[in-house]
Design an enzyme around this catalytic site. Structure first.
Site: not given
Length: 588
Positions: A65, A132-133, A180, A268, A303
């Site tokens: 990101y 997240s990722y 996404w 989430d 999220h």
């Protein structure tokens, strides 16, 4: 006793002095420092560290990101006495190579940990952080157990990139997968534009219409393989096969050998996987120290947002106390520096209990004292909508008619709030009033009477459902709702099950039209006090769109078919078919 008290005061004073000293450190920032992976790809990182030659623990983030987004945290952590390394993962922003989700994170993560451990200001102890990722980059690196990795802090991330990332209950997570992927594709497109511009400089060709930049054909749908090849592969692998198993964290907990602070969140999108990670590591991590070192924090939002107000609900001042950056630093202060903070209490778990809106420490998750309580579905066959006659009771009926409805994939039940990512502008996540959804005839509604006392539900939620369909395949959805005295219907948690995957997500098995089957729907978990005067409510339907893709009721996938059929679906609740919502009711 007095001596112990004085020792405690002395230790506290010393820790405060150390903290004040650390916060006064001057820091050095090194930009775009190169690292070579084992296969020769150059990755770039920014490194933040205190000035001078002293040695410090390393905090490593590997992100798709843009590493610049971590600058504020990195600077504050460096002032606190850490070396912070923020690296763009392969194929993203400043790093070379081809971007493909999950594929390189294990080996690249191993290489990055060992490289970071050898940096001049490193003391050889590396911890990873992020959500997240970025949580996936931690977990996949930890599976490869690099020798200098000493801890991880995965925030709101999954345990299985099939079942609680790309699919759920066999249904495609359409809103997340497309939102996404769209965001990720922007950097991929930028890189291709840059490459085309570089090609132009070295190749001023004729005819002029062959200008390389415009030949990208970015409006052509066939660009999907170039911008997001992994998305097409996700669609090609709807079942849990070897494509997914190679990256499944829950298949490899025994390979992880470090303590972890797992941060999960109500509402989430990865809550189910986060909780599975905590329990899986607590029971199966590769050594006793790692198993004993697991900690779990469950906040709200993830999220879906952070702070005291999420969606349409204000969760009060205690909700605002959660700060991911401060929690991360507190974890590593405890783990790497021995500071006796909240992680030294002996309690493994801290949860936010909605309804009463308070934080609470617990010995473990799920709560041992929670009692699985079956709330049976009832009606006289007219549970359609909130004005119907559907009820919930802890007593099962002997004889009752079923509740029928028509599920039309061309007019699906809309998603209203819930666990969503990553486009809140067009579809807002979190707790939302469900009354509009509950006005539809294709939504069955079952409610308790107004409660006479506060009732806490904390833990995993399931729906044991008996149903038939006129179709060869259909979906069944479930949603747990807290209904206030004013009628506000607050969604808490939800689930879905595609009929052909009722037995397993590894292979499809069509249903026989008209035959009754048992479906066990996983609604993940919650912690909520249904206050006196509120109602516990269950919604049952066959779609939750666009969060999940629509089942066409034909047995065919929306990946290769556009034709859908209406399905007549019926829910049964009688002595032979005891459909029930199973809630972990927690004594208070």
């Amino acid at each position: 006793m007095e001596r112990r008290f004085r020792s405690t005061l002395l230790l506290s004073a010393l820790l405060i002095a150390v903290e004040l000293w650390a916060q006064s450190l001057d820091i050095v920032v090194e930009r775009n420092v190169a690292m070579k992976t084992r296969d020769g790809v150059t990755l770039h990182a920014d490194i933040y560290h205190p000035a001078g030659n002293a040695k410090y623990p390393v905090l490593l983030e590997r992100t798709p990101y843009d590493k610049n987004n971590a600058a504020a945290f990195a600077e504050s952590a460096a002032k606190r006495g850490y070396v912070v390394v923020v690296q763009d993962v392969r194929g993203r922003y400043t790093s070379e190579g081809e971007w493909y989700t999950f594929k390189h994170e294990g080996e690249d993560g191993f290489d990055a940990v060992e490289w970071a451990a050898a940096l001049p200001n490193s003391n050889g102890k590396v911890g990873m952080f992020g959500g997240s990722y970025v949580g996936a980059t931690q977990m996949l690196a930890a599976v490869n157990h690099p020798p200098h990795l000493a801890g991880i802090c995965p925030v709101v991330t999954a345990s299985n990139y099939h079942e609680n990332w790309t699919y759920q209950g066999g249904a495609f997570e359409q809103w997340f997968n497309q939102s996404w992927t769209t965001g990720l594709a922007q950097d991929t497109l930028n890189r291709k534009v840059k490459a085309a511009s570089n090609a132009r400089v070295g190749n001023m060709v004729l005819p002029l219409k062959q200008y390389p930049l415009f030949n990208l054909k970015i409006s052509d749908a066939d660009q999907t393989p170039e911008l997001a090849p992994y998305y097409l592969d996700w669609l090609r692998h709807p079942e849990y096969d070897d494509y997914w198993k190679q990256w499944a964290i829950e298949e490899q907990y025994a390979s992880i050998q470090v303590p972890a602070l797992t941060v999960a969140a109500w509402y989430d999108i990865f809550q189910g996987g986060s909780l599975r990670n905590y329990k899986g590591l607590e029971e199966h991590a590769g050594n006793q120290a790692a198993r004993d070192g697991q900690r779990l924090l469950i906040t709200i939002g993830g999220h879906a947002g952070m702070g005291r107000k999420i969606g349409d609900v204000d969760f009060g001042p205690e909700a605002a106390q959660f700060d991911e950056n401060q929690v991360t630093l507190a974890w590593y202060d405890f783990l790497f520096k021995g500071i006796q903070n909240e992680f030294a209490t002996g309690k493994r778990v801290k949860i936010f209990v909605m309804g009463e809106n308070k934080w609470r420490l617990e010995d473990d998750w799920p709560l041992q004292r929670a009692q699985a309580t079956r709330y049976f579905l009832h009606s006289s066959g007219k549970a359609n909508g909130a004005t119907g006659d559907g009820t919930l009771s802890t007593v099962n009926a002997r004889t009752e008619p079923g509740d029928g409805y028509v599920y039309d994939p061309m007019n699906p039940t809309p998603t209203v709030g819930g666990p969503l990512c990553c486009d809140g502008e067009h579809l807002a996540p979190g707790p939302k009033d469900q009354r509009e959804v509950e006005s539809r005839p294709d939504v069955l509604v079952y409610s308790t009477p107004a409660l006479t006392q506060d009732t806490e539900v904390t833990g995993p939620i399931t729906l044991d459902l008996y149903a038939k369909s006129s179709a060869v395949d259909t979906d069944f959805t479930a949603k747990l709702v807290d209904v206030g005295p004013d009628g506000f219907a607050q969604n808490l948690t939800e689930g879905i099950l595609r009929a052909r995957y009722r037995e397993s997500t590894t292979s499809a098995k069509p249903i026989v039209p008209g035959e009754i089957y048992e479906y066990k729907i996983d609604l993940w978990s919650t912690s909520n006090v249904f206050l006196k005067g509120h109602k516990i409510r269950l919604e049952v339907s066959s779609s939750n769109f666009p969060r999940f893709d629509r089942n066409l009721n034909t047995g065919k996938s929306g990946n290769d078919s556009e034709e859908g059929l209406k399905a007549n679906n019926t829910i049964y609740h009688d002595a032979s078919h005891p459909s029930a919502l199973v809630l972990p009711v927690t004594p208070r």
